[in-house]
Design a protein around this motif. Structure first.
Motif, PDB file in Angstrom:
ATOM      1  N   THR A   1       0.626  82.076-136.168  1.00 13.60           N
ATOM      2  CA  THR A   1       1.986  81.687-136.513  1.00 13.60           C
ATOM      3  C   THR A   1       2.281  82.151-137.933  1.00 13.60           C
ATOM      4  O   THR A   1       1.470  81.942-138.838  1.00 13.60           O
ATOM      5  CB  THR A   1       2.142  80.157-136.445  1.00 13.60           C
TER       6      THR A   1
ATOM      7  N   ARG B   1      12.832  83.552-130.045  1.00 14.85           N
ATOM      8  CA  ARG B   1      12.399  82.161-129.895  1.00 14.85           C
ATOM      9  C   ARG B   1      13.023  81.528-128.657  1.00 14.85           C
ATOM     10  O   ARG B   1      12.356  80.777-127.921  1.00 14.85           O
ATOM     11  CB  ARG B   1      12.752  81.365-131.153  1.00 14.85           C
TER      12      ARG B   1
ATOM     13  N   ASP C   1      10.749  80.078-125.737  1.00 14.64           N
ATOM     14  CA  ASP C   1      10.903  78.643-125.477  1.00 14.64           C
ATOM     15  C   ASP C   1      11.383  78.391-124.051  1.00 14.64           C
ATOM     16  O   ASP C   1      10.930  77.459-123.381  1.00 14.64           O
ATOM     17  CB  ASP C   1      11.878  78.021-126.474  1.00 14.64           C
TER      18      ASP C   1
ATOM     19  N   PRO D   1       6.251  87.504-129.697  1.00 12.68           N
ATOM     20  CA  PRO D   1       5.606  86.625-130.674  1.00 12.68           C
ATOM     21  C   PRO D   1       5.727  87.114-132.115  1.00 12.68           C
ATOM     22  O   PRO D   1       5.774  86.304-133.046  1.00 12.68           O
ATOM     23  CB  PRO D   1       4.143  86.589-130.224  1.00 12.68           C
TER      24      PRO D   1
ATOM     25  N   SER E   1       9.465  86.286-133.309  1.00  8.81           N
ATOM     26  CA  SER E   1       9.670  84.833-133.327  1.00  8.81           C
ATOM     27  C   SER E   1       8.785  84.151-134.357  1.00  8.81           C
ATOM     28  O   SER E   1       9.090  83.046-134.807  1.00  8.81           O
ATOM     29  CB  SER E   1       9.371  84.241-131.953  1.00  8.81           C
TER      30      SER E   1
ATOM     31  N   TYR F   1       5.658  83.370-133.547  1.00  3.64           N
ATOM     32  CA  TYR F   1       4.745  82.556-132.755  1.00  3.64           C
ATOM     33  C   TYR F   1       3.365  83.227-132.652  1.00  3.64           C
ATOM     34  O   TYR F   1       3.238  84.434-132.832  1.00  3.64           O
ATOM     35  CB  TYR F   1       5.308  82.347-131.353  1.00  3.64           C
TER      36      TYR F   1
ATOM     37  N   HIS G   1      -0.223  84.795-131.118  1.00  6.97           N
ATOM     38  CA  HIS G   1      -0.552  85.723-130.035  1.00  6.97           C
ATOM     39  C   HIS G   1      -2.049  86.025-130.120  1.00  6.97           C
ATOM     40  O   HIS G   1      -2.521  86.568-131.110  1.00  6.97           O
ATOM     41  CB  HIS G   1       0.277  87.005-130.203  1.00  6.97           C
TER      42      HIS G   1
ATOM     43  N   PRO H   1       3.697  78.513-128.297  1.00  5.82           N
ATOM     44  CA  PRO H   1       4.693  78.127-129.300  1.00  5.82           C
ATOM     45  C   PRO H   1       4.092  78.089-130.703  1.00  5.82           C
ATOM     46  O   PRO H   1       2.874  78.244-130.879  1.00  5.82           O
ATOM     47  CB  PRO H   1       5.126  76.731-128.838  1.00  5.82           C
ATOM     48  N   ALA H   2       4.934  77.891-131.686  1.00  3.11           N
ATOM     49  CA  ALA H   2       4.469  77.837-133.072  1.00  3.11           C
ATOM     50  C   ALA H   2       3.361  76.805-133.232  1.00  3.11           C
ATOM     51  O   ALA H   2       3.396  75.734-132.615  1.00  3.11           O
ATOM     52  CB  ALA H   2       5.631  77.511-133.998  1.00  3.11           C
ATOM     53  N   TRP H   3       2.368  77.161-134.037  1.00  2.00           N
ATOM     54  CA  TRP H   3       1.252  76.302-134.429  1.00  2.00           C
ATOM     55  C   TRP H   3       0.326  75.950-133.260  1.00  2.00           C
ATOM     56  O   TRP H   3      -0.418  74.969-133.334  1.00  2.00           O
ATOM     57  CB  TRP H   3       1.757  75.005-135.087  1.00  2.00           C
ATOM     58  N   SER H   4       0.324  76.743-132.194  1.00  2.00           N
ATOM     59  CA  SER H   4      -0.518  76.425-131.035  1.00  2.00           C
ATOM     60  C   SER H   4      -1.833  77.205-131.040  1.00  2.00           C
ATOM     61  O   SER H   4      -2.456  77.378-129.998  1.00  2.00           O
ATOM     62  CB  SER H   4       0.250  76.695-129.737  1.00  2.00           C
ATOM     63  N   GLU H   5      -2.270  77.667-132.205  1.00  2.00           N
ATOM     64  CA  GLU H   5      -3.498  78.465-132.294  1.00  2.00           C
ATOM     65  C   GLU H   5      -4.703  77.746-131.684  1.00  2.00           C
ATOM     66  O   GLU H   5      -5.516  78.378-130.993  1.00  2.00           O
ATOM     67  CB  GLU H   5      -3.802  78.817-133.749  1.00  2.00           C
TER      68      GLU H   5
END
Length: 535
Positions: free
Chosen positions: A228, A423, A427, A465, A468, A470, A472, A492-496
């Motif tokens: 992100t 985004r 989303d 990504p 946006s 986000y 990847h 989505p954002a911060w989903s690492e």
């Protein structure tokens, strides 16, 4: 060539064995994971110094001679001393974490205070010895990593020409793909991907604006994570765009990528985009579980279907593996071609404007020995320096130099439109289908390097990504005639943490990565050689 490779392997093995502590153990493979290297150091069968010596011997034999990958521009003159210091700490009972004593490379657009220049591959920055550690480098060394040196790249992170040759720089030459030396290592983090794939370092840091971590990771068959935007600092990294730039780890295993991300993630007061990073960062290594796919709802995105039937076939096998591991797969529909073209057009214009402002600011901060202190001066330098443009020009530079300022209303509208559209698209796919991640083939097999006609890629999943902001993740899913192809996971954002967990479970279920053979071309594979000459 193969005799030279055998010699290189022998040198590397000898270096490890000669410096390993008692009791002796079989030498580690140059493709050993960081976790395996850490276990060996903990057991006392190898040292960080031995690992560094082995990597240096392999670099000399494979990167500078042998196949001549050209994946590394400069070596850290203090690497062995740094390794010995970390070995002494280990002996004294002080262990910094999973990266303690592990050798890593930096893409040569990331500053490090080790006496090496940060060149972005350009002769204009050959004297750019800043004496500054980028915050991510300080985080790596604080975590115990040994910086081996600087990896080659696509010059100026592939933002000089629309007809560039990926992986080429005036300083380092062309990075070659270790799976087939006539094929692209992609870019712009070409050297980072090729070096890790070839076993020249345990991991590397690349940078991405759009595809520059994920494409070279995919074509070199390694794990690459584009985080992100805002999770990892960009301070003292040669920039393209604050809106999209981010460093990310490139490794041979998901666990090693998680360990590196745990080290480099975090807020940096000098980079306001990272103000939320400390809130969102995690111990990514601790979150890896082999059963993470069980019950996970994942959207299947087929944006490049039909462009490479062989890649499509490997992807179908990957989907079978995902289902067997417990994932619930849902077919999703992505943006149509017109929508993607509009996003790409707005992104392209916005990046040219952002690049001029960011690069001028960066060049103004370089040492006095650097004489090109603005984009206009850089264009003039390239025009007069024949070594800079033997293969392609600098039309992106020229367009950027003429671009309006970042307060221009047209620019603000284009950037906002690109960000909003990407985004909204991601989303919508995630929320409408109640899935936590999207999956697709990262790109096709590496294409043949063609300095006449330029790149001919099969398309990729990087733009959504990238624009946006986000995350990847790309990781090996199989191969086409010995050329690696990778799987992309986008969230989505911060989903690492979740993406890495899902990727780890897939990796453990498939073990799809293969080691390179350094073939001169794919036609040298036995099945093709026999068909080429049946008599």
């Amino acid at each position: 060539m193969f005799r030279k490779l055998a010699v290189a392997a022998a040198l590397a093995a000898t270096a490890v064995a000669a410096h390993a502590a008692q009791p002796k153990a079989p030498p580690l493979s140059p493709f050993a994971s960081g976790a395996d290297q850490q276990a060996a150091m903990t057991a006392g069968t190898v040292t960080s110094e031995a690992l560094v010596r082995a990597d240096l011997a392999r670099i000399a034999a494979i990167d500078k001679a042998g196949p001549r990958l050209n994946s590394i521009i400069a070596l850290n003159p203090h690497a062995l001393a740094d390794a010995r210091k970390l070995d002494a700490e280990r002996k004294a009972g002080h262990l910094r974490g999973p990266l303690h004593g592990i050798p890593v490379l930096l893409k040569d657009n990331i500053e490090s205070a080790d006496g090496t220049a940060t060149t972005a591959g350009s002769l204009a920055l050959k004297d750019n010895v800043t004496g500054r550690d980028a915050p991510i480098v300080k985080r790596l060394t604080d975590a115990g990593a040994v910086i081996l040196g600087k990896a080659n790249l696509s010059e100026w992170a592939n933002f000089r020409s629309t007809r560039s040759v990926s992986g080429w720089t005036a300083i380092g030459g062309l990075v070659r793909n270790p799976y087939s030396l006539d094929r692209t290592a992609c870019g712009s983090s070409a050297g980072s991907g090729a070096a890790v794939a070839a076993g020249l370092a345990t991991g590397a840091i690349g940078t991405e604006t759009d595809g520059s971590v994920t494409c070279p990771a995919a074509t070199n068959g390694v794990v690459g994570l584009k985080p992100t935007v805002g999770l990892v600092s960009r301070t003292y990294v040669v920039p393209i765009s604050a809106e999209q730039d981010t460093p990310g780890p490139m490794t041979r295993t998901v666990a090693d990528a998680a360990a590196m991300l745990s080290a480099i993630a975090g807020s940096d007061p000098a980079d306001p985009w990272t103000k939320e990073a400390d809130t969102h960062k995690a111990d990514y290594l601790a979150g890896l579980k082999p059963d993470a796919l069980r019950g996970a709802r994942i959207g299947v995105l087929r944006m490049t279907a039909g462009r490479s039937p062989q890649t499509d076939a490997v992807f179908e096998q990957a989907l079978v593996a995902l289902r067997k591991a417990g994932a619930v797969l849902v077919e999703v529909k992505g943006p149509d071609e017109a929508a993607m073209n509009a996003i790409a057009a707005n992104e392209s214009e916005a990046l040219r404007i952002e690049f001029k402002a960011a690069l001028n600011t960066y060049l103004a901060s370089t040492p006095a020995k650097v004489k090109t202190r603005s984009l206009d001066q850089l264009i003039a330098f390239n025009t007069k320096e024949p070594r800079e443009m033997p293969l392609f020009g600098q039309e992106i530079f020229e367009q950027s130099a003429k671009a309006p300022s970042m307060i221009d209303e047209g620019y603000l509208q284009k950037r906002a439109a690109a960000r909003t559209a990407t985004r909204a698209a991601l989303d919508k796919m995630l929320q409408d289908n109640n899935v936590e991640a999207l999956v697709g083939p990262s790109t096709g097999p590496a294409f043949i390097v063609d300095p006449v006609n330029g790149a001919r890629g099969l398309g990729s999943y990087s733009t959504l990504p990238a624009v946006s902001g986000y995350p990847h993740l790309t990781l090996p899913m199989g191969n086409v005639s010995g050329l690696p192809v990778n799987l992309s996971l986008i969230g989505p954002a911060w989903s690492e943490a979740r993406l890495l967990a899902l990727g780890y479970a897939f990796e453990q279920a498939t073990h799809a990565r293969i080691d390179p053979q350094f073939l001169p071309n794919v036609g040298a594979r036995p099945e093709f050689a026999k068909a080429y000459d049946p008599h």
